[in-house]
Write a protein that holds these residues in place. Structure first.
Motif, PDB file in Angstrom:
ATOM      1  N   LEU A  18      46.180  40.638  49.594  1.00  0.00           N
ATOM      2  CA  LEU A  18      45.388  40.229  48.457  1.00  0.00           C
ATOM      3  C   LEU A  18      43.835  39.906  48.801  1.00  0.00           C
ATOM      4  N   VAL A  19      43.620  39.562  50.042  1.00  0.00           N
ATOM      5  CA  VAL A  19      42.160  39.626  50.619  1.00  0.00           C
ATOM      6  C   VAL A  19      41.584  40.688  51.187  1.00  0.00           C
ATOM      7  N   ILE A  20      42.178  41.506  51.807  1.00  0.00           N
ATOM      8  CA  ILE A  20      41.831  42.772  52.546  1.00  0.00           C
ATOM      9  C   ILE A  20      41.442  43.679  51.606  1.00  0.00           C
ATOM     10  N   GLY A  21      42.274  43.824  50.627  1.00  0.00           N
ATOM     11  CA  GLY A  21      42.114  45.016  49.466  1.00  0.00           C
ATOM     12  C   GLY A  21      40.636  44.723  48.726  1.00  0.00           C
ATOM     13  N   PRO A  22      40.506  43.802  48.333  1.00  0.00           N
ATOM     14  CA  PRO A  22      39.207  43.377  47.851  1.00  0.00           C
ATOM     15  C   PRO A  22      37.714  43.892  48.428  1.00  0.00           C
ATOM     16  N   ILE A  23      38.006  43.274  49.815  1.00  0.00           N
ATOM     17  CA  ILE A  23      37.021  43.391  51.100  1.00  0.00           C
ATOM     18  C   ILE A  23      37.052  45.091  51.052  1.00  0.00           C
ATOM     19  N   ARG A  24      37.897  45.732  51.127  1.00  0.00           N
ATOM     20  CA  ARG A  24      37.859  47.265  51.380  1.00  0.00           C
ATOM     21  C   ARG A  24      37.105  47.885  50.157  1.00  0.00           C
ATOM     22  N   ARG A  25      37.530  47.299  49.036  1.00  0.00           N
ATOM     23  CA  ARG A  25      36.778  48.006  47.964  1.00  0.00           C
ATOM     24  C   ARG A  25      35.283  47.316  47.644  1.00  0.00           C
ATOM     25  N   GLU A  26      35.058  46.413  48.521  1.00  0.00           N
ATOM     26  CA  GLU A  26      33.776  45.841  48.205  1.00  0.00           C
ATOM     27  C   GLU A  26      33.564  45.304  46.902  1.00  0.00           C
ATOM     28  N   SER A  27      34.864  44.780  46.416  1.00  0.00           N
ATOM     29  CA  SER A  27      34.821  43.777  45.280  1.00  0.00           C
ATOM     30  C   SER A  27      35.282  42.473  45.575  1.00  0.00           C
ATOM     31  N   LEU A  28      34.091  41.596  46.213  1.00  0.00           N
ATOM     32  CA  LEU A  28      34.285  40.324  46.690  1.00  0.00           C
ATOM     33  C   LEU A  28      34.876  39.186  45.523  1.00  0.00           C
ATOM     34  N   SER A  29      34.754  39.621  44.229  1.00  0.00           N
ATOM     35  CA  SER A  29      35.159  38.776  43.095  1.00  0.00           C
ATOM     36  C   SER A  29      36.673  38.529  43.112  1.00  0.00           C
ATOM     37  N   GLU A  30      37.066  39.569  43.408  1.00  0.00           N
ATOM     38  CA  GLU A  30      38.756  39.809  43.299  1.00  0.00           C
ATOM     39  C   GLU A  30      39.276  38.856  44.273  1.00  0.00           C
ATOM     40  N   ILE A  31      38.629  38.495  45.437  1.00  0.00           N
ATOM     41  CA  ILE A  31      39.335  37.521  46.331  1.00  0.00           C
ATOM     42  C   ILE A  31      39.642  36.072  45.776  1.00  0.00           C
ATOM     43  N   LEU A  32      39.007  35.910  44.565  1.00  0.00           N
ATOM     44  CA  LEU A  32      39.393  34.715  43.840  1.00  0.00           C
ATOM     45  C   LEU A  32      40.962  34.538  43.580  1.00  0.00           C
ATOM     46  N   VAL A  33      41.312  35.879  43.240  1.00  0.00           N
ATOM     47  CA  VAL A  33      42.829  35.850  42.775  1.00  0.00           C
ATOM     48  C   VAL A  33      43.788  34.935  43.743  1.00  0.00           C
ATOM     49  N   PRO A  34      43.698  35.564  45.082  1.00  0.00           N
ATOM     50  CA  PRO A  34      44.551  34.780  46.135  1.00  0.00           C
ATOM     51  C   PRO A  34      44.265  33.141  46.140  1.00  0.00           C
ATOM     52  N   ILE A  35      42.947  32.712  45.935  1.00  0.00           N
ATOM     53  CA  ILE A  35      42.437  31.376  45.923  1.00  0.00           C
ATOM     54  C   ILE A  35      43.166  30.752  44.957  1.00  0.00           C
ATOM     55  N   LEU A  36      43.067  31.396  43.798  1.00  0.00           N
ATOM     56  CA  LEU A  36      43.304  30.447  42.334  1.00  0.00           C
ATOM     57  C   LEU A  36      45.033  30.461  42.448  1.00  0.00           C
ATOM     58  N   PHE A  37      45.614  31.720  42.983  1.00  0.00           N
ATOM     59  CA  PHE A  37      47.014  31.603  42.790  1.00  0.00           C
ATOM     60  C   PHE A  37      47.735  31.375  44.221  1.00  0.00           C
ATOM     61  N   GLY A  38      47.100  30.637  45.020  1.00  0.00           N
ATOM     62  CA  GLY A  38      47.416  30.395  46.489  1.00  0.00           C
ATOM     63  C   GLY A  38      48.867  29.323  46.434  1.00  0.00           C
ATOM     64  N   MET A  39      48.719  28.562  45.635  1.00  0.00           N
ATOM     65  CA  MET A  39      49.823  27.700  45.764  1.00  0.00           C
ATOM     66  C   MET A  39      51.209  28.380  45.125  1.00  0.00           C
ATOM     67  N   ALA A  40      50.849  29.288  44.217  1.00  0.00           N
ATOM     68  CA  ALA A  40      52.382  30.142  43.721  1.00  0.00           C
ATOM     69  C   ALA A  40      52.518  31.052  44.824  1.00  0.00           C
ATOM     70  N   ILE A  41      51.997  31.681  45.530  1.00  0.00           N
ATOM     71  CA  ILE A  41      52.232  32.583  46.624  1.00  0.00           C
ATOM     72  C   ILE A  41      52.875  31.687  47.694  1.00  0.00           C
ATOM     73  N   ILE A  42      52.377  30.566  48.172  1.00  0.00           N
ATOM     74  CA  ILE A  42      53.093  29.924  49.002  1.00  0.00           C
ATOM     75  C   ILE A  42      54.298  29.342  48.549  1.00  0.00           C
ATOM     76  N   ASP A  43      54.331  28.749  47.307  1.00  0.00           N
ATOM     77  CA  ASP A  43      55.703  28.292  46.833  1.00  0.00           C
ATOM     78  C   ASP A  43      56.829  29.308  46.615  1.00  0.00           C
ATOM     79  N   ALA A  44      56.159  30.593  46.289  1.00  0.00           N
ATOM     80  CA  ALA A  44      57.381  31.569  46.254  1.00  0.00           C
ATOM     81  C   ALA A  44      57.965  31.890  47.638  1.00  0.00           C
ATOM     82  N   TRP A  45      57.339  32.042  48.758  1.00  0.00           N
ATOM     83  CA  TRP A  45      57.828  31.989  49.903  1.00  0.00           C
ATOM     84  C   TRP A  45      58.521  30.944  50.614  1.00  0.00           C
ATOM     85  N   ALA A  46      58.271  29.702  49.910  1.00  0.00           N
ATOM     86  CA  ALA A  46      58.857  28.461  50.572  1.00  0.00           C
ATOM     87  C   ALA A  46      59.981  28.267  49.987  1.00  0.00           C
TER      88      ALA A  46
END
Length: 91
Positions: A18-46
């Motif tokens: 989720l972080v490397i994809g936006p960096i590759r596309r040079e769309s840095l605003s999309e990096i906010l998605v994993p930051i905003l939903f970080g707890m949901a991602i961590i909880d899912a794998w926990a």
């Protein structure tokens, strides 16, 4: 396949994808998605190891591991694509 490894493997893989994809596309605003939903991602794998312990069927284990490993497949695809593109540009 140790169920306790699901948490770090799944979390790192999904964050990386989720972080490397936006960096590759040079769309840095999309990096906010994993930051905003970080707890949901961590909880899912926990909770993934608990799901395997609750239902240790082959179907559950393979589904959870495929979900954890799929971001790495995407990352490998991006790397291969980048290498092939850079080789074509050199020729």
């Amino acid at each position: 396949m140790n169920p306790d490894l699901l948490t770090p493997i799944g979390t790192i893989g999904w964050f990386a994808m989720l972080v490397i994809g936006p960096i590759r596309r040079e769309s840095l605003s999309e990096i906010l998605v994993p930051i905003l939903f970080g707890m949901a991602i961590i909880d899912a794998w926990a909770v993934a190891p608990a799901a395997i312990r609750k239902d240790p069927s082959w179907k559950t284990v393979s589904a959870v591991w495929m979900g954890a490993l799929s971001p790495y497949g995407v990352l490998v695809y991006w790397m291969i694509k980048h290498v092939l593109k850079s080789r074509r540009e050199r020729q």
